[in-house]
Design an enzyme around this catalytic site. Structure first.
Site, PDB file in Angstrom:
ATOM      1  CD  GLU A  48       8.207   2.295  16.206  1.00 50.54           C
ATOM      2  OE1 GLU A  48       8.334   2.668  17.260  1.00 50.54           O
ATOM      3  OE2 GLU A  48       9.229   1.576  15.754  1.00 50.54           O
TER       4      GLU A  48
ATOM      5  CE  LYS B 248      -3.968  -1.930   2.172  1.00 52.23           C
ATOM      6  NZ  LYS B 248      -4.832  -2.173   3.448  1.00 52.23           N
TER       7      LYS B 248
ATOM      8  CE  LYS C 287      13.994   7.536  20.818  1.00 50.85           C
ATOM      9  NZ  LYS C 287      14.035   5.899  20.808  1.00 50.85           N
TER      10      LYS C 287
ATOM     11  CB  ILE D  79       1.721   6.357  -1.596  1.00 45.93           C
ATOM     12  CG1 ILE D  79       0.536   5.844  -0.639  1.00 45.93           C
ATOM     13  CG2 ILE D  79       1.983   7.754  -1.388  1.00 45.93           C
ATOM     14  CD1 ILE D  79       0.791   6.143   0.888  1.00 45.93           C
TER      15      ILE D  79
ATOM     16  CG  ASP E 136       9.091  -2.302  18.370  1.00 45.41           C
ATOM     17  OD1 ASP E 136       8.552  -3.022  19.180  1.00 45.41           O
ATOM     18  OD2 ASP E 136      10.162  -2.095  18.414  1.00 45.41           O
TER      19      ASP E 136
ATOM     20  CB  ALA F 296       8.604 -10.017  26.263  1.00 49.90           C
TER      21      ALA F 296
ATOM     22  NE  ARG G  95      13.951   2.183   9.369  1.00 52.65           N
ATOM     23  CZ  ARG G  95      14.778   1.217   9.979  1.00 52.65           C
ATOM     24  NH1 ARG G  95      15.629   0.699   8.962  1.00 52.65           N
ATOM     25  NH2 ARG G  95      14.734   0.584  11.163  1.00 52.65           N
TER      26      ARG G  95
ATOM     27  CD  GLU H 185      14.465   8.535  -3.163  1.00 57.31           C
ATOM     28  OE1 GLU H 185      15.248   8.390  -3.909  1.00 57.31           O
ATOM     29  OE2 GLU H 185      13.811   9.348  -3.268  1.00 57.31           O
ATOM     30  CG  PHE H 186      13.740   3.227   0.092  1.00 53.24           C
ATOM     31  CD1 PHE H 186      14.036   2.492   1.456  1.00 53.24           C
ATOM     32  CD2 PHE H 186      14.875   4.409   0.188  1.00 53.24           C
ATOM     33  CE1 PHE H 186      14.954   2.574   2.325  1.00 53.24           C
ATOM     34  CE2 PHE H 186      15.820   4.357   0.878  1.00 53.24           C
ATOM     35  CZ  PHE H 186      15.931   3.625   2.073  1.00 53.24           C
TER      36      PHE H 186
END
Length: 203
Positions: free
Chosen positions: A138, A20, A111, A24, A71, A54, A76, A38-39
């Site tokens: 994520e 999907k 961060k 785009i 995640d 966990a 990405r 871009e990718f």
């Protein structure tokens, strides 16, 4: 614990979302306009990494892992320019096939390590043989420069098991600032770059 059965819907979600999101990019290309994408890459978190996370979160059952680890399915999206990141984030917000439940902007407020990226946590419905299953995933959206930095930082974290030496940490932070400076400079000549790319693709 049957990890293959547990992770199958996550793998399905990653594959569907990759198609999907890459769609785009293709649509922009068909309209001969600049694609903010871009990718796109995607992966399902390895079992070892899931177990480590966990343990940190003190969760043990599959049900807890589903709810607490957001995640396991990861996408990405890499962009050319910082502006593109926010355009893509808005496009994802407007979609009807997923629901955004959280967003974190590590670009405006990076961060301490220097890490920059835009994160969206989504709920995505997957059709399985047992019916519809809502998967948490994520989406990370970043520039090429941010991606280059993050891949190298990830490798170093793996090598040093999260305890990167102070000197290397300092260099990484300087590299992050240099990468962001590159993004800023490229943004200033964005129109010229896009025009050059249009000429190149027409040829």
């Amino acid at each position: 614990m049957n990890w293959d059965a547990f992770l199958a819907p996550y793998a399905q979600a990653v594959e569907e979302l990759k198609v999907k999101l890459r769609g785009i990019r293709k649509q922009f290309g068909l309209e001969s306009s600049h694609s903010p994408i871009e990718f796109v890459t995607g992966r399902v978190k390895p079992v070892k990494s899931i177990l480590e996370k966990a343990e940190l979160k003190q969760v043990t059952s599959f049900e807890q892992i589903e709810n607490e680890i957001q995640d396991i399915a990861g996408l990405r999206i890499v962009c050319q320019f910082v502006d593109d990141i926010y355009q893509v984030a808005e496009m994802i917000r407007e979609r009807n096939d997923l629901t955004i439940i959280a967003e974190k902007d590590y670009i405006k407020k990076n961060k301490d390590s220097g890490y920059r990226s835009y994160h969206q946590i989504i709920e995505y419905p997957v059709e399985t043989i047992h019916g519809k299953k809502i998967i948490l995933a994520e989406i990370q959206i970043r520039t090429l420069a941010m991606n280059f930095w993050a891949i190298n930082e990830h490798s170093l974290n793996y090598k040093y098991k999260g305890r990167i030496p102070v000197e290397i940490k300092s260099r990484l932070k300087r590299a992050a600032e240099a990468a962001f400076k590159l993004d800023e400079e490229m943004s200033k000549i964005k129109k010229e770059i896009q025009e050059a790319q249009r000429i190149f693709h027409h040829k």
